[in-house]
Motif scaffolding. Structure first.
Motif, PDB file in Angstrom:
ATOM      1  N   LEU A  59       0.812  -1.223   0.000  1.00 28.23           N
ATOM      2  CA  LEU A  59       0.000   0.000   0.000  1.00 28.23           C
ATOM      3  C   LEU A  59       0.841   1.267   0.000  1.00 28.23           C
ATOM      4  O   LEU A  59       0.350   2.336  -0.358  1.00 28.23           O
ATOM      5  N   PHE A  60       2.095   1.160   0.427  1.00 30.88           N
ATOM      6  CA  PHE A  60       2.928   2.369   0.504  1.00 30.88           C
ATOM      7  C   PHE A  60       3.586   2.600  -0.848  1.00 30.88           C
ATOM      8  O   PHE A  60       4.288   1.729  -1.363  1.00 30.88           O
ATOM      9  N   PRO A  61       3.394   3.793  -1.446  1.00 25.69           N
ATOM     10  CA  PRO A  61       3.953   4.068  -2.769  1.00 25.69           C
ATOM     11  C   PRO A  61       5.483   4.047  -2.732  1.00 25.69           C
ATOM     12  O   PRO A  61       6.099   4.866  -2.036  1.00 25.69           O
ATOM     13  N   LEU A 102       4.426   2.458   8.887  1.00 19.78           N
ATOM     14  CA  LEU A 102       5.165   2.700   7.659  1.00 19.78           C
ATOM     15  C   LEU A 102       5.495   1.357   6.998  1.00 19.78           C
ATOM     16  O   LEU A 102       4.662   0.792   6.297  1.00 19.78           O
ATOM     17  N   GLU A 159       3.450  12.992   4.531  1.00 22.23           N
ATOM     18  CA  GLU A 159       3.214  11.793   3.731  1.00 22.23           C
ATOM     19  C   GLU A 159       2.841  10.602   4.608  1.00 22.23           C
ATOM     20  O   GLU A 159       1.981   9.795   4.237  1.00 22.23           O
ATOM     21  N   LEU A 160       3.467  10.492   5.750  1.00 23.99           N
ATOM     22  CA  LEU A 160       3.164   9.374   6.636  1.00 23.99           C
ATOM     23  C   LEU A 160       1.742   9.486   7.173  1.00 23.99           C
ATOM     24  O   LEU A 160       1.011   8.493   7.247  1.00 23.99           O
ATOM     25  N   ARG A 206      -0.799  10.985   5.698  1.00 21.00           N
ATOM     26  CA  ARG A 206      -1.723  10.671   4.606  1.00 21.00           C
ATOM     27  C   ARG A 206      -1.786   9.170   4.344  1.00 21.00           C
ATOM     28  O   ARG A 206      -2.868   8.608   4.103  1.00 21.00           O
ATOM     29  N   HIS A 207      -0.627   8.525   4.389  1.00 24.21           N
ATOM     30  CA  HIS A 207      -0.619   7.074   4.193  1.00 24.21           C
ATOM     31  C   HIS A 207      -1.385   6.374   5.309  1.00 24.21           C
ATOM     32  O   HIS A 207      -2.124   5.404   5.049  1.00 24.21           O
ATOM     33  N   LYS A 265      -5.129   6.553   4.689  1.00 21.28           N
ATOM     34  CA  LYS A 265      -5.533   5.635   3.624  1.00 21.28           C
ATOM     35  C   LYS A 265      -5.490   4.188   4.106  1.00 21.28           C
ATOM     36  O   LYS A 265      -6.439   3.420   3.884  1.00 21.28           O
ATOM     37  N   ALA A 266      -4.403   3.822   4.776  1.00 16.08           N
ATOM     38  CA  ALA A 266      -4.255   2.447   5.240  1.00 16.08           C
ATOM     39  C   ALA A 266      -5.307   2.091   6.277  1.00 16.08           C
ATOM     40  O   ALA A 266      -5.859   0.980   6.264  1.00 16.08           O
TER      41      ALA A 266
END
Length: 484
Positions: A137-139, A334, A380-381, A383-384, A387-388
């Protein structure tokens, strides 16, 4: 004068074997010297003669001889030629010496590992984890970009050298800010030590805290690597029970009345492995006992971010910073592969942990730590994580539905309020189910791995977050077949 070989090496030198030919010659000569077949002062054939005997290029033998001379096994003389060094200690045991470390006889002993390893090894079949995130899932481009930026910044700042064992200032500040804003801990960077994952943080804490013979209380169902770490340092493990409200604090008090206790290990947010939360009243009593008796609360908050039903309870360390050593990780938030954990504690305790880092690691990974700090600082973390969390919440519901529809009355479970795993109790013979599942290529941690004492309840902790719907259904169907 022509010298005669005392032993033949021709059978040991083979171009089809792995490893260069000159290394095979070196190992064969060393083996003969150590076994006593070639004693001190024994002459060896010339490089040309040995090349003929072994049917190899002369340069190969020259290279081998030069290396053996450089190492001190052989000596040379303009008048005497090449011979075994006369300054080597006598061996003469006649025992064969193997250059293969897996078959070589050793003169020292390591402590044997347990028969059941702590971690499942990679292999054929489907592997079920105990609650890992889905790294897919992490870009990856975000990680690559952050690493690139962190690398350039470190180069400009001359930050590629050895540094503070507590961790990079950027990451310590970022984690302190996160703990303060999201978990209520009144900390700053002086209260943070970065570790290589939460297990490393746990072991460092145990190293700084425990002496052989110290008593550590754990739940009778608990995190096996923590128990193994405590035992490796000589601690005595005292299990107590737990129920739907978490750890039995009355049992802790009863233990403390009988003997000194140095620490209590607890996973209060989502108990490992059962996922239940430690009730607020029990948390307060645990803190009161810690203050009155003087033991440390080792609080492992391994997946605080993932709570789906309601607002999560504050960590114990948020209102009892003098009693709790707080251990966390970015692995669930992460990526586990980055190996970033942390310990939050009073600054003098952090100094003690930093000393332990210096002893067993020297320092962490500056580039990885600053990469993680950059992902936190840029949002970014966060936002991830949003989403996760949404994806995991949906997977949790569908996993529960699949358990009910496929396994039916073979299994009992409660849908966890948070975390990334289910705790399943089976009505059949769990040992037999595990054996049949393994034979079918389905691998997961044994129910025995969670037990701190033999008569603790039996169950399986099965992670759902790292599985797509198709993968989850395949795994549950395999479990159903094993439980038939």
């Amino acid at each position: 004068m022509v010298q005669t070989w005392q032993v033949s090496l021709s059978a040991r030198i083979d171009a089809t074997r792995p490893g260069p030919l000159y290394m095979q010659i070196i190992q064969a000569v060393i083996r003969d010297i150590e076994s006593g077949r070639l004693g001190p002062g024994t002459y060896l054939p010339s490089s040309r003669a040995l090349a003929t005997i072994l049917n190899v290029n002369r340069k190969t033998v020259v290279l081998a001889y030069e290396d053996l001379v450089a190492q001190g096994w052989l000596a040379t003389s303009a008048t005497r030629g090449t011979f075994v060094s006369e300054t080597l200690p006598e061996t003469g045991t006649g025992a064969p010496v193997s250059p293969d470390p897996d078959t070589a006889r050793t003169s020292y002993r390591f402590k044997a590992p347990p028969q059941r390893p702590l971690a499942l090894s990679d292999g054929e079949g489907l592997r079920l984890d105990e609650g890992s995130p889905d790294g897919r899932l992490f870009p990856p481009e975000l990680l690559v970009r952050a690493y690139r930026t962190a690398t350039h910044r470190a180069s400009r700042a001359r930050a590629f050298q050895y540094r503070d064992p507590r961790g990079t200032p950027d990451l310590r500040r970022a984690i302190a800010a996160m703990l303060k804003a999201q978990r209520g801990l009144a900390v700053n960077e002086s209260n943070i030590c970065i570790t290589r994952g939460s297990q490393n943080g746990l072991f460092l804490t145990a190293m700084a805290l425990l002496q052989p013979g110290d008593a550590v209380i754990v739940e009778d169902l608990t995190y096996e690597p923590a128990v193994a770490a405590f035992r490796a340092l000589g601690a005595r493990i005292i299990p107590v029970g737990l129920d739907d409200g978490g750890m039995d604090v009355d049992a802790i008090e009863a233990v403390c009345r009988k003997a000194p206790v140095k620490a209590v290990f607890v996973t209060p947010h989502h108990q490992f492995p059962t996922t239940v939360a430690l009730r607020p009243d029990r948390r307060l009593r645990l803190v009161e006992l810690a203050r009155n008796i003087g033991f440390a609360i080792i609080e492992d908050d391994y997946d605080h971010e993932f709570h789906f039903q309601s607002q999560p309870l504050l960590p114990i360390a948020a209102y009892a910073p003098g009693e709790a050593v707080y251990i966390g990780s970015l692995s669930k938030l992460l990526l586990p592969a980055l190996r970033i954990g942390y310990v939050a504690a009073p600054s003098d305790k952090i100094d003690a942990l930093a000393h332990m880092v210096s002893l067993n690691d020297g320092m962490g990974n500056t580039l990885t730590e600053n990469t993680a700090a950059l992902l936190m600082e840029t949002g970014e973390l966060r936002r991830h994580a949003r989403k996760a969390r949404k994806i995991y919440a949906e997977r949790r519901e569908r996993f529960a539905d699949a358990l009910t529809s496929i396994l039916g009355d073979k299994v009992d479970f409660q849908v966890p309020d948070g975390g990334l795993a289910f705790w399943l109790t089976f009505r059949g013979d769990l040992a037999r189910i595990e054996q049949r599942a393994s034979a079918a290529g389905l691998h997961f941690a044994s129910h025995r791995s969670y037990k701190a004492q033999r008569d603790a309840p039996s169950g399986l902790r099965i992670g759902f977050a790292s599985l797509t719907d198709a993968e989850a259904i395949k795994a549950i169907e395999a479990l159903n077949t094993a439980a038939a």
